[in-house]
Every structure is written in structure tokens, then in C-alpha cells.
Design a protein around this motif. Structure first.
Motif, PDB file in Angstrom:
ATOM      1  N   GLY A   4     -29.795   6.649  86.032  1.00 15.49           N
ATOM      2  CA  GLY A   4     -30.627   7.783  85.681  1.00 15.49           C
ATOM      3  C   GLY A   4     -30.313   9.002  86.535  1.00 15.49           C
ATOM      4  N   ARG A   5     -30.131   8.786  87.846  1.00 17.55           N
ATOM      5  CA  ARG A   5     -29.808   9.906  88.735  1.00 17.55           C
ATOM      6  C   ARG A   5     -28.440  10.502  88.406  1.00 17.55           C
ATOM      7  N   ALA A   6     -27.476   9.639  88.070  1.00 13.23           N
ATOM      8  CA  ALA A   6     -26.142  10.132  87.741  1.00 13.23           C
ATOM      9  C   ALA A   6     -26.161  10.994  86.484  1.00 13.23           C
ATOM     10  N   LEU A   7     -26.866  10.520  85.465  1.00 18.93           N
ATOM     11  CA  LEU A   7     -26.931  11.276  84.220  1.00 18.93           C
ATOM     12  C   LEU A   7     -27.736  12.558  84.391  1.00 18.93           C
ATOM     13  N   ALA A   8     -28.788  12.504  85.211  1.00 15.10           N
ATOM     14  CA  ALA A   8     -29.575  13.711  85.484  1.00 15.10           C
ATOM     15  C   ALA A   8     -28.715  14.750  86.198  1.00 15.10           C
ATOM     16  N   ALA A   9     -27.826  14.283  87.083  1.00 17.21           N
ATOM     17  CA  ALA A   9     -26.947  15.200  87.798  1.00 17.21           C
ATOM     18  C   ALA A   9     -25.983  15.891  86.833  1.00 17.21           C
ATOM     19  N   VAL A  10     -25.462  15.138  85.865  1.00 17.20           N
ATOM     20  CA  VAL A  10     -24.588  15.732  84.851  1.00 17.20           C
ATOM     21  C   VAL A  10     -25.337  16.805  84.077  1.00 17.20           C
ATOM     22  N   ASN A  11     -26.543  16.474  83.641  1.00 22.78           N
ATOM     23  CA  ASN A  11     -27.359  17.430  82.910  1.00 22.78           C
ATOM     24  C   ASN A  11     -27.601  18.690  83.721  1.00 22.78           C
ATOM     25  N   HIS A  12     -27.996  18.509  84.981  1.00 19.68           N
ATOM     26  CA  HIS A  12     -28.318  19.654  85.833  1.00 19.68           C
ATOM     27  C   HIS A  12     -27.118  20.567  86.009  1.00 19.68           C
ATOM     28  N   GLU A  13     -25.961  19.970  86.287  1.00 23.09           N
ATOM     29  CA  GLU A  13     -24.762  20.770  86.501  1.00 23.09           C
ATOM     30  C   GLU A  13     -24.333  21.486  85.236  1.00 23.09           C
ATOM     31  N   MET A  14     -24.464  20.827  84.094  1.00 21.65           N
ATOM     32  CA  MET A  14     -24.086  21.459  82.839  1.00 21.65           C
ATOM     33  C   MET A  14     -24.981  22.654  82.529  1.00 21.65           C
ATOM     34  N   VAL A  15     -26.293  22.454  82.643  1.00 20.24           N
ATOM     35  CA  VAL A  15     -27.233  23.536  82.343  1.00 20.24           C
ATOM     36  C   VAL A  15     -27.034  24.691  83.318  1.00 20.24           C
ATOM     37  N   ARG A  16     -26.854  24.372  84.585  1.00 23.49           N
ATOM     38  CA  ARG A  16     -26.635  25.427  85.576  1.00 23.49           C
ATOM     39  C   ARG A  16     -25.336  26.188  85.298  1.00 23.49           C
ATOM     40  N   ALA A  17     -24.284  25.466  84.925  1.00 24.96           N
ATOM     41  CA  ALA A  17     -23.012  26.117  84.607  1.00 24.96           C
ATOM     42  C   ALA A  17     -23.156  27.046  83.411  1.00 24.96           C
ATOM     43  N   TYR A  18     -23.859  26.615  82.386  1.00 26.52           N
ATOM     44  CA  TYR A  18     -24.044  27.452  81.200  1.00 26.52           C
ATOM     45  C   TYR A  18     -24.875  28.692  81.515  1.00 26.52           C
ATOM     46  N   TRP A  19     -25.847  28.549  82.402  1.00 27.66           N
ATOM     47  CA  TRP A  19     -26.635  29.723  82.829  1.00 27.66           C
ATOM     48  C   TRP A  19     -25.738  30.710  83.563  1.00 27.66           C
ATOM     49  N   GLU A  20     -24.889  30.202  84.455  1.00 27.88           N
ATOM     50  CA  GLU A  20     -23.980  31.067  85.202  1.00 27.88           C
ATOM     51  C   GLU A  20     -22.988  31.767  84.276  1.00 27.88           C
ATOM     52  N   ILE A  21     -22.502  31.038  83.279  1.00 27.41           N
ATOM     53  CA  ILE A  21     -21.580  31.644  82.299  1.00 27.41           C
ATOM     54  C   ILE A  21     -22.279  32.755  81.539  1.00 27.41           C
ATOM     55  N   GLY A  22     -23.505  32.483  81.086  1.00 22.51           N
ATOM     56  CA  GLY A  22     -24.263  33.508  80.374  1.00 22.51           C
ATOM     57  C   GLY A  22     -24.498  34.735  81.222  1.00 22.51           C
ATOM     58  N   LYS A  23     -24.810  34.533  82.474  1.00 19.50           N
ATOM     59  CA  LYS A  23     -25.036  35.653  83.408  1.00 19.50           C
ATOM     60  C   LYS A  23     -23.778  36.500  83.545  1.00 19.50           C
ATOM     61  N   ARG A  24     -22.645  35.829  83.688  1.00 15.88           N
ATOM     62  CA  ARG A  24     -21.381  36.573  83.858  1.00 15.88           C
ATOM     63  C   ARG A  24     -21.029  37.357  82.602  1.00 15.88           C
ATOM     64  N   ILE A  25     -21.297  36.788  81.434  1.00 15.86           N
ATOM     65  CA  ILE A  25     -21.011  37.489  80.171  1.00 15.86           C
ATOM     66  C   ILE A  25     -21.880  38.736  80.056  1.00 15.86           C
ATOM     67  N   VAL A  26     -23.159  38.615  80.358  1.00 14.97           N
ATOM     68  CA  VAL A  26     -24.081  39.763  80.289  1.00 14.97           C
ATOM     69  C   VAL A  26     -23.635  40.856  81.259  1.00 14.97           C
ATOM     70  N   GLU A  27     -23.233  40.456  82.456  1.00 20.61           N
ATOM     71  CA  GLU A  27     -22.784  41.439  83.445  1.00 20.61           C
ATOM     72  C   GLU A  27     -21.518  42.156  82.975  1.00 20.61           C
ATOM     73  N   GLU A  28     -20.595  41.397  82.379  1.00 15.70           N
ATOM     74  CA  GLU A  28     -19.344  41.990  81.913  1.00 15.70           C
ATOM     75  C   GLU A  28     -19.570  42.894  80.713  1.00 15.70           C
ATOM     76  N   GLN A  29     -20.461  42.501  79.815  1.00 15.90           N
ATOM     77  CA  GLN A  29     -20.707  43.280  78.595  1.00 15.90           C
ATOM     78  C   GLN A  29     -21.410  44.589  78.887  1.00 15.90           C
ATOM     79  N   GLY A  30     -22.406  44.540  79.753  1.00 18.05           N
ATOM     80  CA  GLY A  30     -23.187  45.742  80.015  1.00 18.05           C
ATOM     81  C   GLY A  30     -23.871  46.237  78.760  1.00 18.05           C
ATOM     82  N   GLU A  31     -23.730  47.494  78.463  1.00 18.49           N
ATOM     83  CA  GLU A  31     -24.348  48.100  77.275  1.00 18.49           C
ATOM     84  C   GLU A  31     -23.392  48.144  76.084  1.00 18.49           C
ATOM     85  N   ARG A  32     -22.240  47.525  76.198  1.00 22.07           N
ATOM     86  CA  ARG A  32     -21.210  47.613  75.154  1.00 22.07           C
ATOM     87  C   ARG A  32     -21.347  46.427  74.192  1.00 22.07           C
TER      88      ARG A  32
END
Length: 250
Positions: free
Chosen positions: A77-105
Motif C-alpha cells: 500500500g505504501r509503495a503504490l501510494a508513493a507512485v500515486n503521490h509522485e505522479m500527481v506531484r509531477a503532473y502539477w509541476e508540469i502544469g505549472k511550468r506550462i502556465v508560466e511558459e504560456q503567459g498571456e499567449r
């Protein structure tokens, strides 16, 4: 032929040969026992394998099995929870970087998602198609505070929650799903049954009734559902198959 009547014999321990002879008389896989180890041993109809294990090893071995079983289940359970946590966190970071790069364009943002999706898919697999990368951007915009996310929830949970119109609905279902350990299917069911609206529309007594009904009808999520989640498989770049080769897991 041995008698079907259970004969408790205090202090008597049958030999392996006696147990084997007893079991061999019944070809349907079930047996009426004549012997038992102590007052708590199973007497009556039981499965062949479970009976043999209990008679051969006794309560000490059974307790060892239970302790090991708990260790495996908790670690898994802990191993699978760790996978979930890292995946969700990575996707949040990716989304943040895309928003920063896009700006108002806005138009540039569309082309950027296509560009990133193409390159990420080539390197990391199909978890980065244009639709999913777009959801990563929306994920950051919907939940700009990363510490507000619930680590118990998967990417599938969040994709469902992001579709809800109001921030109040999103927060409610996010917390309910995490606190009650709902699977993504269970979350989808509660959203479609208007669980949130039903709670708001009734008096406190009715709200208690609705909550009790949901808890009774919705089983808690199983740990193995996480590894079968196609988004988890895509993130790990594993085939959507329960039988993994060792080289795939390295």
C-alpha cells in the motif's frame, strides 16, 4: 471408512499419515474431520488445503502467516501510494511550468501543448498525449496551491474532480474521496448520484441518513486497484496487463 462424527481427543495430535488418510477418503475436496488439535480447531466441513495447513502447522504458524500478510499488504500500500503521490506531484509541476511558459499567449499555449506532448510521448510513452498534457495545465490552474492536494487521491480522481463546476464541489469531493478511501469508480458514482447536492438539500437528520447509505453501499478501495489504473501504468510506461515481465519492472 472414517466416521463423519467429530471426535475431540484432548491432547491428541494426529500424524501426517492419519490426516492424509482422512483427507484421501473424500475426493470432492471437503472433509469431515475426526481429529482436532485443541478446542479451537476447526471441526466439520472445511477446505482441504486450509485443513491440512492448520493441522500440520497449528496456531503459531497461522499467526506468523497473518503477521507476514499484514506486513506485505501495508508495504504494498505504501509503495503504490508513493507512485500515486509522485505522479500527481509531477503532473502539477508540469502544469505549472506550462502556465508560466504560456503567459498571456493563448495561441502559443495551444502549440506549446502539442509540441510538449509529441516530444514527451516519444521519450516517456503514451501518458503524455495532448489531452492529458492539457489536463495537467488545468490541474495547476484548478489547484494552484500544491499543499492543498490530498496525497490519497490518484490522477484519475483529480481528472473527475476537475470537471466539477464550483470550487465548493471540488473541495467537498476531494476531501470525501480521501477521507472515505473511495476508488475513482466510487467517486464517479457519487458525483453522478449528486451526493453533494443531496447533502445540501436536506436537514441534518437526512444528511446523516445519506452518509450512512453511502458508507453501506460503497466498499473501501482495494490497494491493487491503484496499480491497475491505466494512468499509473502509462506514467510508469508499463503495458496495461496484469502479467509483467521482470525486465519491465526494472
Amino acid at each position: 471408512m472414517a466416521s463423519n462424527t467429530a471426535l475431540p481427543v484432548t491432547g491428541f495430535r494426529p500424524s501426517a499419515a492419519m490426516v492424509a488418510a482422512e483427507l484421501a477418503q473424500y475426493e470432492d475436496g471437503r472433509v469431515h474431520l475426526r481429529y482436532r488439535l485443541d478446542a479451537e480447531a476447526v471441526v466439520g466441513v472445511a477446505h482441504r488445503g486450509a485443513v491440512m495447513a492448520q493441522l500440520a502447522f497449528g496456531e503459531s504458524a497461522q499467526q506468523a502467516y497473518e503477521d507476514i500478510r499484514v506486513t506485505v499488504a501495508q508495504s504494498r500500500g505504501r509503495a503504490l501510494a508513493a507512485v500515486n503521490h509522485e505522479m500527481v506531484r509531477a503532473y502539477w509541476e508540469i502544469g505549472k511550468r506550462i502556465v508560466e511558459e504560456q503567459g498571456e499567449r493563448a495561441e502559443y499555449g495551444k502549440r506549446l501543448i502539442e509540441y510538449l506532448s509529441e516530444r514527451l510521448t516519444k521519450e516517456f510513452g503514451k501518458g503524455f498525449d495532448k489531452r492529458n498534457v492539457h489536463y495537467m495545465k488545468q490541474f495547476y490552474l484548478t489547484f494552484p496551491i500544491v499543499n492543498a492536494l490530498r496525497s490519497q487521491l490518484s490522477w484519475t480522481h483529480y481528472r473527475l474532480i476537475m470537471k466539477l463546476k464550483s470550487a465548493e464541489q471540488r473541495e467537498f469531493y476531494m476531501n470525501e474521496a480521501a477521507n472515505e478511501n473511495w476508488s475513482s469508480r466510487q467517486l464517479s458514482r457519487q458525483i453522478n448520484s449528486h451526493y453533494y447536492e443531496r447533502l445540501l438539500s436536506g436537514a441534518s437528520s437526512y444528511q446523516d441518513e445519506v452518509r450512512t447509505e453511502v458508507k453501506a453501499l460503497v466498499p473501501r478501495a482495494r490497494v491493487d486497484e491503484v496499480i491497475k489504473d491505466p494512468y499509473v501504468l502509462d506514467f510508469l510506461d508499463l503495458p496495461e496487463d496484469n502479467r509483467y515481465a521482470e525486465k519491465d519492472l526494472e
